[in-house]
Design an enzyme around this catalytic site. Sequence first.
Site, PDB file in Angstrom:
ATOM      1  N   CYS A  45      18.653  10.560  -7.321  1.00 51.19           N
ATOM      2  CA  CYS A  45      17.583  11.162  -8.127  1.00 51.19           C
ATOM      3  C   CYS A  45      18.126  11.743  -9.427  1.00 51.19           C
ATOM      4  O   CYS A  45      17.622  11.449 -10.510  1.00 51.19           O
ATOM      5  CB  CYS A  45      16.870  12.248  -7.323  1.00 51.19           C
ATOM      6  SG  CYS A  45      15.713  13.205  -8.314  1.00 51.19           S
ATOM      7  N   GLY A 265      14.607  -4.232  -4.974  1.00 54.56           N
ATOM      8  CA  GLY A 265      14.589  -3.372  -3.799  1.00 54.56           C
ATOM      9  C   GLY A 265      15.898  -2.632  -3.582  1.00 54.56           C
ATOM     10  O   GLY A 265      16.884  -2.847  -4.296  1.00 54.56           O
ATOM     11  N   HIS A 438     -14.000  19.603 -20.084  1.00 52.20           N
ATOM     12  CA  HIS A 438     -14.363  18.664 -21.135  1.00 52.20           C
ATOM     13  C   HIS A 438     -13.745  19.053 -22.466  1.00 52.20           C
ATOM     14  O   HIS A 438     -13.659  20.251 -22.766  1.00 52.20           O
ATOM     15  CB  HIS A 438     -15.894  18.648 -21.263  1.00 52.20           C
ATOM     16  CG  HIS A 438     -16.398  17.634 -22.226  1.00 52.20           C
ATOM     17  ND1 HIS A 438     -16.393  16.277 -21.942  1.00 52.20           N
ATOM     18  CD2 HIS A 438     -16.898  17.765 -23.478  1.00 52.20           C
ATOM     19  CE1 HIS A 438     -16.879  15.630 -22.986  1.00 52.20           C
ATOM     20  NE2 HIS A 438     -17.194  16.496 -23.938  1.00 52.20           N
TER      21      HIS A 438
HETATM   22  P1  NDP Z   1      10.271  -1.881  -4.227  1.00 51.27           P
HETATM   23  O1  NDP Z   1      10.310  -2.155  -2.775  1.00 51.27           O
HETATM   24  O2  NDP Z   1       9.231  -1.001  -4.787  1.00 51.27           O
HETATM   25  O3  NDP Z   1      10.226  -3.263  -5.014  1.00 51.27           O
HETATM   26  C1  NDP Z   1      11.131  -4.279  -4.778  1.00 51.27           C
HETATM   27  C2  NDP Z   1      10.644  -5.511  -5.513  1.00 51.27           C
HETATM   28  O4  NDP Z   1      11.627  -6.521  -5.418  1.00 51.27           O
HETATM   29  C3  NDP Z   1       9.364  -6.072  -4.925  1.00 51.27           C
HETATM   30  O5  NDP Z   1       8.553  -6.492  -5.977  1.00 51.27           O
HETATM   31  C4  NDP Z   1       9.868  -7.241  -4.090  1.00 51.27           C
HETATM   32  O6  NDP Z   1       8.948  -8.286  -3.949  1.00 51.27           O
HETATM   33  C5  NDP Z   1      11.027  -7.719  -4.930  1.00 51.27           C
HETATM   34  N1  NDP Z   1      12.024  -8.435  -4.138  1.00 51.27           N
HETATM   35  C6  NDP Z   1      12.644  -8.025  -3.020  1.00 51.27           C
HETATM   36  N2  NDP Z   1      13.507  -8.957  -2.589  1.00 51.27           N
HETATM   37  C7  NDP Z   1      13.451  -9.983  -3.462  1.00 51.27           C
HETATM   38  C8  NDP Z   1      14.084 -11.244  -3.542  1.00 51.27           C
HETATM   39  N3  NDP Z   1      14.974 -11.619  -2.647  1.00 51.27           N
HETATM   40  N4  NDP Z   1      13.771 -12.048  -4.569  1.00 51.27           N
HETATM   41  C9  NDP Z   1      12.850 -11.673  -5.494  1.00 51.27           C
HETATM   42  N5  NDP Z   1      12.200 -10.475  -5.470  1.00 51.27           N
HETATM   43  C10 NDP Z   1      12.502  -9.658  -4.463  1.00 51.27           C
HETATM   44  O7  NDP Z   1      11.738  -1.339  -4.557  1.00 51.27           O
HETATM   45  P2  NDP Z   1      12.349  -0.643  -5.834  1.00 51.27           P
HETATM   46  O8  NDP Z   1      13.782  -1.007  -5.793  1.00 51.27           O
HETATM   47  O9  NDP Z   1      11.548  -0.913  -7.041  1.00 51.27           O
HETATM   48  O10 NDP Z   1      12.213   0.886  -5.461  1.00 51.27           O
HETATM   49  C11 NDP Z   1      12.736   1.364  -4.217  1.00 51.27           C
HETATM   50  C12 NDP Z   1      11.995   2.584  -3.792  1.00 51.27           C
HETATM   51  O11 NDP Z   1      12.407   3.672  -4.567  1.00 51.27           O
HETATM   52  C13 NDP Z   1      10.483   2.497  -3.985  1.00 51.27           C
HETATM   53  O12 NDP Z   1       9.866   1.900  -2.893  1.00 51.27           O
HETATM   54  C14 NDP Z   1      10.098   3.932  -4.143  1.00 51.27           C
HETATM   55  O13 NDP Z   1       9.846   4.491  -2.885  1.00 51.27           O
HETATM   56  C15 NDP Z   1      11.339   4.550  -4.771  1.00 51.27           C
HETATM   57  N6  NDP Z   1      11.126   4.765  -6.215  1.00 51.27           N
HETATM   58  C16 NDP Z   1      10.203   5.669  -6.599  1.00 51.27           C
HETATM   59  C17 NDP Z   1       9.962   5.911  -7.921  1.00 51.27           C
HETATM   60  C18 NDP Z   1       8.935   6.895  -8.305  1.00 51.27           C
HETATM   61  O14 NDP Z   1       8.544   7.708  -7.460  1.00 51.27           O
HETATM   62  N7  NDP Z   1       8.447   6.892  -9.549  1.00 51.27           N
HETATM   63  C19 NDP Z   1      10.700   5.208  -8.977  1.00 51.27           C
HETATM   64  C20 NDP Z   1      11.643   4.262  -8.468  1.00 51.27           C
HETATM   65  C21 NDP Z   1      11.844   4.063  -7.134  1.00 51.27           C
HETATM   66  P3  NDP Z   1       7.833  -8.283  -2.795  1.00 51.27           P
HETATM   67  O15 NDP Z   1       6.789  -7.302  -3.211  1.00 51.27           O
HETATM   68  O16 NDP Z   1       7.354  -9.699  -2.812  1.00 51.27           O
HETATM   69  O17 NDP Z   1       8.531  -7.922  -1.530  1.00 51.27           O
END
Ligand code: NDP
Length: 453
Positions: A45, A265, A438
């Site tokens: 974080c 991810g 407002h």
């Molecule tokens: P997410 O799970 O949100 O997104 C991962 C993305 O990667 C998805 O779109 C997924 O597609 C794609 N993906 C996964 N594997 C592959 C692959 N092999 N090939 C192509 N695409 C792939 O993870 P993030 O890393 O973005 O974030 C992790 C976590 O961190 C979040 O879930 C959240 O909880 C936290 N976070 C919170 C934030 C906030 O509060 N503002 C900011 C950043 C992170 P698909 O959908 O098809 O699985």
Amino acid sequence: MTTQFDYDLFVIGGGSGGVRAARIAASEHGAKVAMAEEYRMGGTCVIRGCVPKKLMVFAAAHGAAMDEGALYGWQVEKGRFDWPTFRTRLHAELNRLESIYTRNAEGAGVTIYPMRATLRDPHTVALADGRSVTAKHILIATGGTPFIPEPFRDLGGWTSNDIFLMDRMPANLLVLGGGFIACEMASLLQGLGVQVTQMYRGAQILRGFDQDVQDHVAAALVQQGIHLEVNTDLTSLEKLENGQFRATDTQGRTRQFEAVLFATGRVPNTAGLGLEQAGVTLDAQGAVVVDAWSQTNVPSIFAVGDVTGRIQLTPVAIREGHAFADTVFGGQSVRVDHSDIASAVFTRPEAGTVGLTEAEARAQGPVEIYMASFRPMQAAFVDAETKALFKLVVCADTRRVLGCHIVAPGAGELIQIAAVAVKMGATKEDFDRTVAVHPTMSEELVLLRKPVR
Ligand code: NDP
């Protein structure tokens, strides 16, 4: 407390969850606590996540404000964003925050070992300098780490960790993924002057979010100038001699990019920690399996935060760490309520969400949907197309507001307030009884008279 062990508690990982647990156990419950951190205190974080990201969001917003300022009558001479200037200030701020984390933990009486620690058995931790220490309880708070799909590892592509350390801003960038990090990074880097192409394998970005939110954010990203390509995946990637990347996708296109960001991810940080050796059960993704009190199958070992694969959000890790300390050292039995946790995606504009999506609510019973989508006053004035969205998902039987979804400037701030109402079980009529403020955008939340479906 005990003399049998070196410590009452040993925490592995100095991020949000671990530090909170250590501080509360030591300062409020009198435990003898130690902690190991192999990189920098503050964790994902503070060092390479929420904090530097948000500062970059602020930096990008200044660029947009200058463009809009000119339309409001300001004489603005907009130059180029100077990454080195910002980066120097960014890292000075991160250093400051890191030292606060260290000071607060040490001030609470926590001994910090600035090195890697692994488990040897249910009560023994091996330190990287060869020492080993024992503890009555061990807390795993090692967080998560970015995941790059197998064929593309070791090619020099970036993850979110690298963004905050880059030497210079690329002119163009390919972002892979459609989740939180992909959307936020695409939006803020485009805002800082990078031409971003965002490629997502699914039909629409932000899978799991309410569909209207997905559509609004996708439209906003496109309006920002991002080349958003859904239903598209990378098939091959090659690093060229000139340092550029040659990317081929499922649409049959081959293009060159200066940099590639994998926002595909995050996975739990459990590799090589000695968890299996200590008998701790991991799930198929490598996350530590815990019960409602964050206890693993080995009674002396607990885990909180992203390493448990529950909800990957800083405030959740903090709650889990605090609840663990109160339960184990404070003689209370505290479980974290993981329902109705609000979150925000810091795109431009932001998306804020709490409770159920329309689809989730419909799966449970009849619902009414109240929604307003409009150009906010400040956008209309400068002829910007970006639309705001205010949406309430209401249970048709109980009238409870089951979900609130906002896409608007400042939605992260707005959803925090709306989350209190949703958590309290407010009904649609409670919203209606509230008099509007407002002129604001969020007054729409109390002015949604007729269901749209
Ligand atoms: P997410 O799970 O949100 O997104 C991962 C993305 O990667 C998805 O779109 C997924 O597609 C794609 N993906 C996964 N594997 C592959 C692959 N092999 N090939 C192509 N695409 C792939 O993870 P993030 O890393 O973005 O974030 C992790 C976590 O961190 C979040 O879930 C959240 O909880 C936290 N976070 C919170 C934030 C906030 O509060 N503002 C900011 C950043 C992170 P698909 O959908 O098809 O699985």
